[in-house]
Design an enzyme around this catalytic site. Structure first.
Site, PDB file in Angstrom:
ATOM      1  NE  ARG A  67      -2.718  -0.877   3.242  1.00 41.10           N
ATOM      2  CZ  ARG A  67      -2.015  -0.039   4.551  1.00 41.10           C
ATOM      3  NH1 ARG A  67      -1.493   1.086   4.289  1.00 41.10           N
ATOM      4  NH2 ARG A  67      -1.284  -0.520   5.675  1.00 41.10           N
ATOM      5  CE1 TYR A 195       0.588  -5.925  -2.057  1.00 40.80           C
ATOM      6  CE2 TYR A 195      -0.406  -4.042  -1.327  1.00 40.80           C
ATOM      7  CZ  TYR A 195      -0.281  -5.152  -1.048  1.00 40.80           C
ATOM      8  OH  TYR A 195      -0.287  -5.605   0.345  1.00 40.80           O
ATOM      9  CE  LYS A 204      -6.046  -3.477   4.895  1.00 40.49           C
ATOM     10  NZ  LYS A 204      -6.251  -3.374   6.841  1.00 40.49           N
ATOM     11  CG  HIS A 224      -7.034  -2.406  11.006  1.00 37.11           C
ATOM     12  ND1 HIS A 224      -5.939  -2.595  10.858  1.00 37.11           N
ATOM     13  CD2 HIS A 224      -6.811  -3.654   9.804  1.00 37.11           C
ATOM     14  CE1 HIS A 224      -5.167  -2.564   9.932  1.00 37.11           C
ATOM     15  NE2 HIS A 224      -5.705  -3.632  10.096  1.00 37.11           N
ATOM     16  CB  SER A 246      -0.379  -3.282   8.850  1.00 39.34           C
ATOM     17  OG  SER A 246      -1.359  -2.605   8.343  1.00 39.34           O
ATOM     18  CB  CYS A 248       1.365  -6.376  14.330  1.00 37.48           C
ATOM     19  SG  CYS A 248       2.595  -4.988  14.838  1.00 37.48           S
ATOM     20  CG  ASP A 273      -7.429  -6.869   7.999  1.00 37.66           C
ATOM     21  OD1 ASP A 273      -6.447  -6.496   8.226  1.00 37.66           O
ATOM     22  OD2 ASP A 273      -7.268  -5.685   6.294  1.00 37.66           O
ATOM     23  NE  ARG A 364       0.125  -8.171   2.449  1.00 40.71           N
ATOM     24  CZ  ARG A 364      -0.639  -7.558   3.648  1.00 40.71           C
ATOM     25  NH1 ARG A 364      -1.564  -8.501   4.121  1.00 40.71           N
ATOM     26  NH2 ARG A 364       0.350  -6.953   3.457  1.00 40.71           N
TER      27      ARG A 364
HETATM   28  C1  OXD Z   1      -2.704  -4.047   5.783  1.00 40.10           C
HETATM   29  C2  OXD Z   1      -3.657  -5.199   5.590  1.00 40.10           C
HETATM   30  O1  OXD Z   1      -1.865  -3.471   4.993  1.00 40.10           O
HETATM   31  O2  OXD Z   1      -4.726  -5.685   5.946  1.00 40.10           O
HETATM   32  O3  OXD Z   1      -3.482  -3.602   7.180  1.00 40.10           O
HETATM   33  O4  OXD Z   1      -3.157  -5.737   4.670  1.00 40.10           O
HETATM   34 MN    MN Z   2      -5.194  -5.057   7.644  1.00 36.76          MN
END
Ligand code: OXD
Ligand code: MN
Length: 586
Positions: A67, A195, A204, A224, A246, A248, A273, A364
């Site tokens: 992102r 992407y 998002k 989130h 993100s 974690c 997510d 991913r």
């Molecule tokens: C993020 C994702 O970047 O979930 O938070 O991809």
């Molecule tokens: Mn995320």
């Protein structure tokens, strides 16, 4: 008479000039066609059809692997509505700039119209979006990540009640890359990236940036957050939602194989997510997962860190920017100890250590959620699940204890508002820097964050049975630089304490920052961690926290007078409690 959707598609076609227009129905045949199209384009390969049936590997442009927050804009009429943490552009200026980029952008390409539902098809909490895109990779990914095609058209009918998202790859030049949200119009325009979060507009862009704006207007929450159910030995399942920045470990926590399974504690996944939550008739916050798939970070994923997802990704999965073995299987760092012979890296080169990691660090998997062995039987529940606990967290090598509980909802909102984490590769930018990320929403809150805190405070007043609020940190390190806590399946021990606090049975000790487990309150049997380490994990160092308090204060200054009085009050009270401890020591 053309429907609002038909009118919008016509308008987009006039601007982008595609060779043809395809309306997507989400069928198997169409999915197969989409794969063929991707294979023809040359950036996608079929993986081993015996060991990974119906799986493909897609290689994005090497300049387009994460992102891009720098070119993500919130376009509100008034700059203050976007607030100091968002990039802002005036809607008219954004329209003008992007119209020029979209003009003729789909020449010689197919325009796909992708209707989708965010949330279970039958849930009143779900919402419809329609994405127009010229990327078959996006279509294939949206089919996994959302309820796409027919279900959405049936829900939409001829109505105008959908979030339009216009997407084109453009020329993939980062100089001409923009991800733009028109909040008042509830519309998304994205150009120049293929992407994930930049291009799969349901995720998002809609489910967080636009939805957070809608949620404030309409009195609900778009967060989130992962959603999980913790089953106790009695069979009762208690639902929790957790917000971590993100990469974690939200996916790993949501899909964990519990280390206390033989004692009857087991984790069920609703989402990894995003959570959309409304106040239910029973007075609880009811959460649905707007997504239908997992778009997870691959590196580090293995049979120990996430066995459930490893089982899930064995079929019908899109891998993006992973490496590939000589046997046409996906591979990434952390999957097993050493790169196998004959490995091809994420850019299609024979692997060499001198070229860096074999898999792009933000590579991913995109997998249907239903393929996960731990998916909750209530995954499609139209009424959502009642949330009893919110968990905030981040990567803090030094500061935060393993777990603590807030003194109240208001104090919990303050804890969320002061969240911070050391950065990872999920977004572009420096890695390993501490960044403040309130409620893990810094890149995703679609309006002024001070107003967002206010909305949280207001929700706490309105929800008859608000969740209790906790903070966790799996990433504390000892003096030797090693992680103190084993994490993964052992994290269930922390969830168990949270459950006991919710039920009013868990023991807790007061510290200036909140309540930590009292001695022996954390279940440690069968855990290979010394008592001293547990003490270290739960320690609250008031001089570290005083520094943290100061930094949080500096962060809050960015919001000026707009910062809610309650947050200011909580900040002052924490300062007093820390001061008190320091004075007692002297
Ligand atoms: C993020 C994702 O970047 O979930 O938070 O991809
Ligand atoms: Mn995320």
């Amino acid at each position: 008479m053309a429907t609002p959707l038909e009118q919008w598609v016509e308008e987009a076609a006039r601007l982008t000039r595609p060779q043809r227009i395809t309306w997507c129905d989400g069928s198997e045949d169409e999915a197969a066609q989409m794969q063929e199209e991707m294979l023809r384009e040359g950036r996608t390969l079929r993986l081993n059809s015996k060991t990974y049936p119906n799986c493909i590997l897609h290689r994005s442009n090497p300049n387009d692997v994460a992102r891009t927050e720098k070119v993500t804009f919130i376009c509100t009429r008034d700059r203050e509505s976007a607030g100091p943490t968002n990039n802002w552009m005036a809607p008219a200026e954004a329209k003008e700039k992007l119209t020029a980029l979209f003009a003729g952008a789909m020449k010689d390409r197919t325009m796909y119209v992708v209707p989708y539902v965010m949330g279970p098809a039958a849930s009143p909490q779900s919402r419809v979006g329609v994405e127009i895109t010229d990327s078959p990779y996006v279509v294939a990914s949206m089919r996994i990540m959302t309820r796409m095609g027919k279900a959405a058209m049936e829900r939409l009918g001829g109505s105008a009640d959908f979030v339009p998202g216009l997407h084109s790859l453009g020329d993939l030049n980062p100089e001409r890359r923009y991800i733009v949200h028109f909040q008042e119009e509830k519309t998304i325009w994205s150009i120049g990236s293929g992407y994930g979060g930049n291009a799969l507009l349901g995720k998002k862009c809609f489910a967080l940036r636009i939805a957070s704006w809608m949620a404030r207007e309409q009195g609900w929450m778009a967060e989130h957050m992962l959603i999980l159910g913790l089953e106790a030995p009695s069979g009762k399942v208690t639902y929790m939602a957790a917000a971590f920045p993100s990469a974690c470990g939200k996916t790993n926590l949501a899909m964990m194989v519990s280390a206390l399974q033989d004692q009857g504690y087991r984790v069920w996944t609703i989402g990894d997510d995003i959570a959309w939550m409304q106040i239910g008739a029973d007075g609880y916050l009811r959460a649905i997962n707007p997504e239908a798939g997992f778009f997870g970070v691959a590196p580090g994923t293995n049979a120990h860190t996430n066995p459930n997802v490893m089982a899930a990704i064995k079929k019908n999965t899109i891998f993006t920017n992973t490496a590939m073995t000589a046997n046409q299987e996906p591979w990434w760092e952390g999957m097993d100890a050493t790169p196998p012979p004959g490995l091809v890296d994420w850019q299609g080169r024979a692997w060499s250590a001198s070229n860096g990691p074999a898999a792009q660090p933000n590579s991913r998997y995109t997998v249907p959620a239903r393929q996960s062995p731990c998916i909750s039987p209530r995954f499609e529940d139209p009424a959502g699940v009642p949330i009893s606990a919110f968990i905030f967290g981040g990567r803090r090598a030094r500061l935060a204890p393993l777990v603590f509980e807030s003194f109240s909802w208001q104090h919990g909102v303050y804890i969320g508002a002061t969240m911070a984490s050391e950065t990872t590769a999920a977004a572009t930018g420096a890695v390993g820097v501490t960044r403040r990320d309130p409620m893990a929403m810094l890149p995703f809150c679609g309006y002024n964050m001070a107003d967002y805190f206010r909305h949280w405070l207001e929700m706490g007043r309105r929800v008859p049975h608000p969740p209790k609020i906790f903070h966790v940190n799996w990433f504390r390190k000892g003096a030797d630089g090693k992680f103190l806590w084993p994490g993964y399946g052992e994290n269930v021990r922390v969830l168990k304490w949270i459950l006991e606090r919710v039920e009013g049975t868990g023991g807790a000790a007061e510290t200036p920052i909140g309540l930590v487990p009292s001695q022996n309150a954390l279940t440690t049997d069968g855990l290979n961690v010394s008592r001293g380490t547990i003490e270290e994990l739960l320690r609250v160092d008031s001089s570290d926290w005083s520094r943290e308090h100061e930094e949080a204060g500096e962060f809050f200054e960015r919001f000026g007078d707009r910062l809610p009085e309650e947050i200011r009050g909580e900040h002052a009270r924490l300062g007093e409690r820390l001061h008190h401890v320091a004075a007692a020591k002297d």
